[in-house]
Design a protein around this motif. Structure first.
Motif, short mmCIF file in Angstrom:
data_model
loop_
_atom_site.label_atom_id
_atom_site.label_comp_id
_atom_site.label_asym_id
_atom_site.label_seq_id
_atom_site.Cartn_x
_atom_site.Cartn_y
_atom_site.Cartn_z
N ARG A 66 0.85 -1.19 0.00
CA ARG A 66 0.00 0.00 0.00
C ARG A 66 0.88 1.23 0.00
NH1 ARG A 66 -0.44 -2.94 4.44
NH2 ARG A 66 0.50 -2.17 6.39
N SER A 67 0.26 2.37 -0.30
CA SER A 67 0.98 3.63 -0.27
C SER A 67 0.01 4.76 -0.02
CB SER A 67 1.72 3.86 -1.60
OG SER A 67 0.80 3.97 -2.67
N ALA A 78 0.28 9.47 0.50
CA ALA A 78 1.04 10.62 0.04
C ALA A 78 2.44 10.69 0.65
CB ALA A 78 0.27 11.92 0.35
N ALA A 79 2.62 10.08 1.82
CA ALA A 79 3.88 10.25 2.54
C ALA A 79 4.71 8.98 2.66
CB ALA A 79 3.60 10.79 3.95
N THR A 80 4.08 7.80 2.52
CA THR A 80 4.81 6.55 2.77
C THR A 80 4.42 5.47 1.77
OG1 THR A 80 3.15 5.66 4.30
CG2 THR A 80 4.92 7.02 5.26
N VAL A 81 5.26 4.43 1.72
CA VAL A 81 4.95 3.25 0.93
C VAL A 81 5.31 2.03 1.78
CG1 VAL A 81 7.23 3.23 -0.19
CG2 VAL A 81 5.31 2.05 -1.27
N PHE A 100 7.71 1.61 -10.93
CA PHE A 100 6.40 0.95 -10.95
C PHE A 100 5.68 1.32 -12.24
CE2 PHE A 100 6.06 5.04 -8.85
CZ PHE A 100 4.95 5.63 -9.45
N GLY A 101 4.76 0.44 -12.62
CA GLY A 101 3.97 0.70 -13.82
C GLY A 101 4.83 0.90 -15.05
N SER A 102 4.43 1.82 -15.90
CA SER A 102 5.15 2.10 -17.14
C SER A 102 5.93 3.40 -16.97
CB SER A 102 4.17 2.21 -18.31
OG SER A 102 4.87 2.50 -19.50
N GLY A 103 7.09 3.29 -16.35
CA GLY A 103 7.96 4.46 -16.18
C GLY A 103 7.73 5.25 -14.92
N VAL A 163 10.01 10.27 -0.70
CA VAL A 163 10.65 11.57 -0.88
C VAL A 163 10.03 12.30 -2.06
CG1 VAL A 163 12.85 12.75 -1.26
CG2 VAL A 163 12.78 10.67 0.13
N THR A 164 9.98 11.64 -3.20
CA THR A 164 9.31 12.18 -4.39
C THR A 164 8.65 11.03 -5.13
OG1 THR A 164 11.26 11.93 -5.82
CG2 THR A 164 11.00 14.04 -4.67
N VAL A 165 7.61 11.36 -5.89
CA VAL A 165 6.94 10.36 -6.73
C VAL A 165 6.66 10.97 -8.08
CG1 VAL A 165 4.95 8.83 -7.00
CG2 VAL A 165 5.85 9.28 -4.71
N THR A 166 7.05 10.26 -9.13
CA THR A 166 6.72 10.65 -10.50
C THR A 166 5.79 9.59 -11.05
OG1 THR A 166 8.89 11.68 -10.79
CG2 THR A 166 7.63 11.20 -12.77
N GLY A 167 4.52 9.95 -11.29
CA GLY A 167 3.54 8.98 -11.71
C GLY A 167 2.57 8.70 -10.57
N ASP A 168 1.63 7.80 -10.82
CA ASP A 168 0.59 7.46 -9.85
C ASP A 168 0.92 6.11 -9.21
OD1 ASP A 168 -1.67 7.23 -8.34
OD2 ASP A 168 -3.05 6.93 -10.04
N LEU A 169 1.46 6.16 -8.00
CA LEU A 169 1.87 4.94 -7.32
C LEU A 169 0.68 4.14 -6.79
CD1 LEU A 169 4.08 3.11 -6.15
CD2 LEU A 169 4.28 4.71 -4.22
N ALA A 170 -0.40 4.84 -6.44
CA ALA A 170 -1.56 4.17 -5.85
C ALA A 170 -2.11 3.10 -6.80
CB ALA A 170 -2.65 5.20 -5.55
N GLY A 171 -2.40 1.95 -6.23
CA GLY A 171 -3.00 0.87 -7.00
C GLY A 171 -1.99 -0.10 -7.58
#
Length: 385
Positions: A45-46, A48-51, A69-72, A95-103
Motif C-alpha cells: 500500500r501507499s 502521500a507520505a509513505t509506501v 512501478f507501472g510504465s515508467g 521523498v518524491t513520486v513521479t507517476g501514480d503509485l496508488a494501485g
C-alpha cells in the motif's frame, strides 16, 4: 569378461559425470555473463507520505533508493518508518513520486535515485555514438553553472544496470563544471547486442564502445576525461587506461565497487549462493575456454589474467575507490589488494555497510563530497593548463 563390464560401467559413469559437470559449468557461466531479470518487489500500500513493501534485506536496507512501478513510474524512497514482522512488511518515507503509485502492487527496488537526466539538468541531450553494430545512446549533460571545465566525466554503469544507474555521480561532476557523458555499451539492452546477444565479456570487449564515446567527448572539445565506473563499469574503465586510443587523455578514475579480479568475484558469488567451490571453478573454466564459452554466447574466451588488476604496476593514473565491506557480490578484499598493489595512485574509501553498488545510496552527501574532492585535482589541471 566381468572386468570388461566393470571397466565399461566406470567409463560410462565418468562420461555421465563429466557431462553433468559440464552442464553445471555452462549454467554457472551463464549466471555470470548473461544479464539477469530485475528484482520484483511487492507493494502492499501507499499514501502521500509513505509506501509499504514486502520486507527483505534490500527493502529494509538503510539509505535512499528508487522504486520503479507501472510504465515508467518512479519514486524516491527514504528512511524506514516501521517494520511489521507479522505482516512481513516495511514502511518507508516517500521523498518524491513521479507517476501514480496508488494501485500498483509490484515494483522494482533499485539504487536508481534519478528517473532520468532531466532530474539533474534541463541542459542535456541524447547523442548516438557510432559503434561496431550500430549506435550506442548516451546522455550528454551540460553543467548547470557558467564556469565550464575542459575535462569531461564519462560515466559507465555496471552489469545488469543501465545508464540510469550511473546518474548518481553526475552531481559531483556538475559541481566541478564538468560535462557528463553517461554511456551505454554492447549487450546492456540500450546499445546493440553483443555477438552472442545480451552477454557480457566482463569488460574485455565493452571498453571498445566506451572508447567510441570518449572519442565523441574529444570531438566536442574535451581536453581531458575522468572515468567514473560502477562495478563492471569500473573494470571497463581500467581496461581503457591500457587499451583506449585516447588513454593519454584519461586523467583520473573513480571506481565504485570495482571488479578488479573477476575470479575472486565469481568465487564470492558461488559462496553467496552456498554452492561448492567446484561450481565456481567450472564457471571459470567454461568462460576461459573457446568451445564451451561459445556455448554461453561469448565471441572469444575470457582472459582472466588480463582482467586482474590486483597485480602491481599496471595502473598508470590516480584512482579513487569507494567500496563497502557489506558488498556480497564483489569482496572488499579485492579493492584492498588493488590499493596495496598501487599505493601511490589509489585512494580507498570504505563506505558505510552497503550491498553491491549502493555505496552512494547509504551516504549520498559523503559519496559526492569524496568524489568532488578527488576530482578537484583534475579541475585544477584545467586552470594550470
Amino acid at each position: 569378461m566381468g572386468w570388461l563390464l566393470a571397466v565399461g560401467c566406470i567409463v560410462a559413469l565418468v562420461l555421465i559425470v563429466g557431462r553433468i559437470a559440464g552442464g553445471i559449468g555452462i549454467a554457472a557461466a551463464r549466471a555470470v555473463v548473461v544479464h539477469g531479470r530485475p528484482r520484483v518487489t511487492r507493494i502492499h500500500r501507499s499514501d502521500a507520505a509513505t509506501v509499504t513493501l514486502e520486507a527483505d534485506r534490500w527493502t529494509t536496507h538503510a539509505g535512499l533508493f528508487g522504486l520503479w512501478f507501472g510504465s515508467g513510474g518512479h519514486a524516491v524512497v527514504g528512511p524506514v518508518c516501521g517494520l511489521d514482522p507479522v505482516e512481513g512488511t516495511v514502511t518507508r518515507e516517500l521523498v518524491t513520486v513521479t507517476g501514480d503509485l496508488a494501485g500498483h502492487v509490484r515494483g522494482r527496488w533499485t539504487g536508481h535515485v534519478h528517473a532520468g537526466p532531466a532530474d539533474l539538468s534541463p541542459g542535456f541531450r541524447e547523442v548516438a555514438v557510432p559503434v561496431a553494430r550500430g549506435v550506442a545512446p548516451a546522455w550528454e549533460i551540460a553543467p548547470t553553472g557558467r564556469d565550464r571545465s575542459t575535462t569531461w566525466a564519462v560515466h559507465i554503469h555496471g552489469l545488469g544496470s543501465t545508464r540510469i544507474g550511473a546518474l548518481r555521480a553526475v552531481p559531483a561532476a556538475d559541481a566541478l563544471g564538468m560535462t557528463s557523458l553517461v554511456v551505454s555499451y554492447r549487450g546492456d539492452g540500450e546499445a546493440p547486442d553483443a555477438e552472442g546477444g545480451r552477454v557480457s565479456s566482463l569488460g574485455a570487449r565493452e571498453w571498445i564502445d566506451v572508447d567510441a564515446a570518449i572519442g565523441h567527448a574529444v570531438d566536442c572539445g574535451a581536453e581531458r576525461v575522468v572515468l567514473i565506473g560502477w562495478s563492471l563499469g569500473a573494470a571497463i574503465a581500467l581496461q581503457l587506461t591500457e587499451r583506449s586510443a585516447h588513454r593519454d587523455l584519461i586523467d583520473r578514475l573513480v571506481l565504485i565497487a570495482p571488479v578488479t579480479d573477476w575470479r575472486a568475484a565469481i568465487r564470492q558469488g558461488a559462496r553467496e549462493r552456498r554452492l561448492p567451490g567446484w561450481v565456481a571453478a567450472a564457471a571459470l573454466r567454461t568462460l576461459s575456454d573457446a568451445r564451451s564459452g561459445a556455448r554461453v554466447g561469448l565471441p572469444e574466451p575470457i582472459d582472466f589474467v588480463q582482467l586482474d588488476w590486483t597485480r602491481p604496476e599496471r595502473l598508470t593514473v590516480p584512482a579513487l575507490v569507494i567500496h563497502s565491506a557489506g558488498d556480497r557480490q564483489v569482496p572488499l578484499s579485492c579493492s584492498v589488494l588493488f590499493a596495496m598493489a598501487n599505493p601511490s595512485l589509489v585512494r580507498l574509501i570504505e563506505s558505510p555497510p552497503a550491498e553491491h553498488g549502493w555505496e552512494y545510496n547509504v551516504d549520498p552527501e559523503g559519496f559526492t563530497d569524496a568524489v568532488v574532492e578527488f576530482l578537484s585535482a583534475a579541475r585544477e589541471d584545467d586552470r594550470l593548463g
